[in-house]
Structure formats: structure tokens, C-alpha cells
Design a protein around this motif. Structure first.
Motif, short mmCIF file in Angstrom:
data_model
loop_
_atom_site.label_atom_id
_atom_site.label_comp_id
_atom_site.label_asym_id
_atom_site.label_seq_id
_atom_site.Cartn_x
_atom_site.Cartn_y
_atom_site.Cartn_z
N GLY A 88 0.81 -1.20 0.00
CA GLY A 88 0.00 0.00 0.00
C GLY A 88 0.85 1.25 0.00
N GLU A 89 0.34 2.27 0.66
CA GLU A 89 1.03 3.56 0.70
C GLU A 89 1.64 3.85 2.06
OE1 GLU A 89 -1.96 6.27 -0.63
OE2 GLU A 89 -1.84 5.60 -2.73
N GLY A 90 1.59 2.87 2.95
CA GLY A 90 2.24 3.01 4.25
C GLY A 90 1.45 3.80 5.27
N ASP A 91 0.16 4.00 5.02
CA ASP A 91 -0.64 4.82 5.92
C ASP A 91 -1.52 3.98 6.85
OD1 ASP A 91 -2.08 3.88 3.80
OD2 ASP A 91 -3.20 5.73 3.44
N TRP A 92 -0.87 3.25 7.76
CA TRP A 92 -1.57 2.47 8.77
C TRP A 92 -1.23 3.06 10.14
CZ3 TRP A 92 1.56 -0.19 5.08
CH2 TRP A 92 0.84 -0.72 4.00
N PRO A 93 -2.13 3.84 10.74
CA PRO A 93 -1.82 4.62 11.94
C PRO A 93 -1.29 3.82 13.12
CG PRO A 93 -3.96 5.25 11.00
CD PRO A 93 -3.51 4.04 10.27
N LEU A 94 -1.75 2.59 13.30
CA LEU A 94 -1.37 1.81 14.48
C LEU A 94 -0.16 0.91 14.23
CD1 LEU A 94 -4.93 0.78 15.76
CD2 LEU A 94 -3.52 2.74 16.44
N LEU A 95 0.45 1.04 13.05
CA LEU A 95 1.56 0.16 12.70
C LEU A 95 2.83 0.94 12.45
CD1 LEU A 95 -0.23 -2.27 10.19
CD2 LEU A 95 0.21 -2.65 12.62
N ASP A 96 3.95 0.38 12.91
CA ASP A 96 5.27 0.89 12.52
C ASP A 96 5.57 0.34 11.13
OD1 ASP A 96 8.12 1.96 13.47
OD2 ASP A 96 8.40 0.06 12.41
N THR A 97 5.99 1.20 10.20
CA THR A 97 6.19 0.77 8.82
C THR A 97 7.61 1.06 8.34
OG1 THR A 97 5.44 2.89 7.92
CG2 THR A 97 3.76 1.21 8.28
N GLN A 98 8.18 0.09 7.65
CA GLN A 98 9.49 0.25 7.02
C GLN A 98 9.39 -0.26 5.59
OE1 GLN A 98 12.28 1.63 8.19
NE2 GLN A 98 11.37 2.10 10.20
N PRO A 99 9.69 0.59 4.58
CA PRO A 99 9.56 0.17 3.19
C PRO A 99 10.56 -0.94 2.82
CG PRO A 99 10.64 2.30 3.31
CD PRO A 99 10.18 1.98 4.71
N LEU A 100 10.09 -1.91 2.06
CA LEU A 100 10.94 -3.02 1.62
C LEU A 100 11.25 -2.92 0.13
CD1 LEU A 100 9.24 -5.97 3.54
CD2 LEU A 100 11.36 -4.79 4.13
N PHE A 101 10.23 -2.78 -0.72
CA PHE A 101 10.47 -2.65 -2.16
C PHE A 101 9.26 -1.99 -2.82
CE2 PHE A 101 8.96 -6.93 -1.20
CZ PHE A 101 7.85 -7.07 -2.03
N THR A 102 9.55 -1.30 -3.93
CA THR A 102 8.53 -0.59 -4.70
C THR A 102 7.92 -1.50 -5.75
OG1 THR A 102 9.76 1.47 -4.38
CG2 THR A 102 8.10 1.46 -6.12
N GLU A 103 6.67 -1.27 -6.10
CA GLU A 103 5.98 -2.10 -7.08
C GLU A 103 6.33 -1.67 -8.51
OE1 GLU A 103 1.60 -3.98 -7.61
OE2 GLU A 103 1.66 -1.79 -7.48
N PHE A 104 6.95 -2.59 -9.25
CA PHE A 104 7.18 -2.45 -10.68
C PHE A 104 6.61 -3.68 -11.36
CE2 PHE A 104 10.87 -0.21 -8.76
CZ PHE A 104 10.62 1.06 -9.25
N VAL A 105 5.76 -3.49 -12.36
CA VAL A 105 5.10 -4.63 -13.01
C VAL A 105 5.28 -4.52 -14.52
CG1 VAL A 105 2.97 -5.97 -13.19
CG2 VAL A 105 3.36 -4.52 -11.19
N TYR A 106 5.73 -5.61 -15.16
CA TYR A 106 5.93 -5.61 -16.61
C TYR A 106 5.65 -7.01 -17.16
CZ TYR A 106 10.48 -6.73 -14.45
OH TYR A 106 11.49 -7.23 -13.64
N PRO A 107 5.34 -7.13 -18.47
CA PRO A 107 5.01 -8.42 -19.07
C PRO A 107 6.25 -9.32 -19.19
CG PRO A 107 4.17 -6.60 -20.39
CD PRO A 107 5.13 -6.01 -19.41
N VAL A 108 6.04 -10.61 -18.95
CA VAL A 108 7.12 -11.60 -19.07
C VAL A 108 6.58 -12.86 -19.74
CG1 VAL A 108 8.43 -10.77 -17.08
CG2 VAL A 108 6.67 -12.53 -16.76
#
Length: 296
Positions: A150-170
Motif C-alpha cells: 500500500g502507501e504506508g498509511d496504517w496509523p497503528l503500525l510501525d512501517t518500514q519500506p521493503l520494495f517498490t511495485e514495478f510490473v511488466y510483461p514476461v
């Protein structure tokens, strides 16, 4: 009146389930490490409380009565849920166990290889993974960590980004396709459909829409309700699938898959490592968190 007071003893219910599943008093006694007479007493207690015979005895063993079948249909899911709940609580409070919940794809393709690497360094810590596509912020409290998209907006949770979404055909490298010059060139290719109506994930409609292209799937197109299944179909040469970078990058590197075109959908969303801000992390969970974030 408290309905729980009317429940039969749990060991009687457990004995009944074991006999019903194994079809034998003797086998159930062996499984539960009890004497056969003890199993018989438990079944008699249960029959007295239900006021119905639960088994028909014959020379070859035992067979469930209609009442027994009805009771088994209620008992087995309840025992499974009880066992799962107890195990989750045990792991959650075990000082040497770290529990993580994530979607099937993230658990399999991103988290699992990292857990293997972590275990080589910290064999004293067990990381238990639960995969569930219905994951949301409310479920994270049952685990040490969750991986949420998501966008990391969960008020009761500590959030640390892991990876960004990139989607392409394979697709498979040997699939004979003309190289697309623009996104709409893919519309008439053998596209593998992904039905993600029950969870938060894009499909071909969303991917094409991001490039301003209208899309209608072919009537005979393959259709799956899991990213992992669509991905495996592409690996076997059955068509073109949407590939999430975190899933496909190793297969691209080893030439098990190839990209189809250079077009990439970037949603701006990320997967985050999250945990409840009101529950302090135990030492093993802190160790895993720090290691995982430095491995990203």
C-alpha cells in the motif's frame, strides 16, 4: 445458562475425532497414547451427552452413524481452528520464534529465500511464515510482523519500506512473439489473465489502463486467481503474464523468463514490513527486523 458448561470434555471430542478419522478404536488409542478401554469410555461419555449412537461396531472396525457424521462435520473444523490458534499464541510468545504474515507471492518469492539466509546466520531463531492473500492491518496484531502492500498509511503500525511495485510483461524465452513497439501491441498476444477481485492486486485491465489502452480479454485466455499460478504458467511457456519485479528478477537473470517490451507499470505503492506500535518487539524479532532491513 453458559453454553460452554454443556460442552463435553475436550479429550472426549478428541477421541471421537481420532476414531472417526482412523476408523478404529485401536488405531485411535495408539495415536493418542491411551488404552483402548479409555477410548471406549470417552466415546461412551460423548454418546451419553449427545444422546445418540455415534458409531456402528462391526468385525472390520467401526463406521459413523448419521449422527456421528453430523458431529464430525462440526468437530473437525473447530479442533483445527483451536489447534491453529493455540500454536499461533505459542509462537507469538516464544522467545526464539518470529512470526510473519504475508501474501502468497511475497512469502514464496521474496521472504522465503531471505528466511533461509537468516537461518544460516541465526539457527537459534525460528522464523514462522503464514501466507494469506486476505492479509490486512487488523491481522498483523496476531503476528510479530506483517508485510503489507500500500502507501504506508496504517496509523497503528510501525512501517518500514521493503520494495517498490514495478510490473511488466514476461514470458518464456522460447515463446515466439513479435517485439511490441507500444503497449497496445500486447493486446492480441496470448495473455495470461489474473483474477484478483478478492484481494488488492492489479490485472491486465489496470496495467493497460495505466498506458491509456482499453482492453478486453480474449474468450479463450487462461485465467488464474493467484499471481503464483499465472507466473508458473508463463514459466512453462503458456503465454504472457504480468511479472512483479520482486518475483521475476531472478528468472530474468537466469534466462528462465524474458521481458516482453520495455513498458513498466509503476504504481507508486510499496510493500512494507510492519508491526504493532503498541506491542514491544522481543529480542529475536528485533534481530530479524534489523537483519531483514539491511538485506533489502
Amino acid at each position: 445458562m453458559n453454553k460452554l458448561k454443556r460442552l463435553p470434555p475436550i479429550h472426549a471430542i478428541s477421541a471421537f475425532e481420532s476414531v472417526a478419522r482412523l476408523g478404529s478404536f485401536t488405531a485411535a488409542a495408539g495415536e493418542l497414547n491411551l488404552g483402548q478401554s479409555a477410548i471406549s469410555k470417552q466415546i461412551k461419555t460423548l454418546e451419553e451427552q449427545t444422546k445418540a449412537p455415534l458409531f456402528m461396531r462391526h468385525a472390520r472396525g467401526v463406521e459413523l452413524t448419521n449422527a456421528g457424521k453430523e458431529l464430525l462435520n462440526s468437530v473437525q473444523p473447530a479442533l483445527h481452528q483451536l489447534s491453529t490458534g493455540i500454536e499461533q499464541v505459542r509462537q507469538r510468545h516464544d522467545a526464539h520464534t518470529v512470526t510473519v504474515i504475508a501474501t502468497h507471492a511475497v512469502a514464496h518469492y521474496w521472504l522465503f529465500p531471505r528466511v533461509i539466509a537468516f537461518n544460516r546466520i541465526h539457527p537459534e531463531i525460528t522464523v514462522s511464515i503464514r501466507s494469506d492473500n486476505a492479509i490486512d492491518a487488523s491481522k498483523v496484531a496476531e503476528f510479530d510482523f506483517g508485510i503489507l502492500y500500500g502507501e504506508g498509511d496504517w496509523p497503528l503500525l510501525d512501517t518500514q519500506p521493503l520494495f517498490t511495485e514495478f510490473v511488466y510483461p514476461v514470458c518464456h524465452p522460447e515463446l515466439n512473439l513479435r517485439e511490441p513497439r507500444q503497449p497496445e501491441d500486447l493486446v492480441h498476444m496470448p495473455l495470461i489473465e489474473l483474477d484478483s477481485t478478492e484481494w488488492d492486486c492489479i490485472g491486465w485491465h489496470d496495467w493497460f489502463r495505466s498506458f491509456g489502452v482499453e482492453y478486453q480479454p480474449a474468450e479463450n485466455s487462461l485465467n488464474f486467481n493467484q499471481v503464483t499460478l499465472a507466473y508458473e504458467a508463463a514459466r512453462r511457456g503458456l503465454g504472457v503474464a504480468l511479472g512483479w519485479h520482486f518475483m521475476v528478477k531472478e528468472d530474468l537473470r537466469s534466462n528462465t523468463l524474458k521481458r516482453v517490451g520495455s513498458f513498466v507499470f509503476e504504481s507508486g505503492k510499496k510493500d512494507y514490513l510492519v508491526h504493532n506500535t503498541h506491542l514491544p518487539l522481543k529480542a529475536s524479532a528485533n534481530e530479524f527486523r534489523e537483519w531483514l532491513l539491511t538485506s533489502v
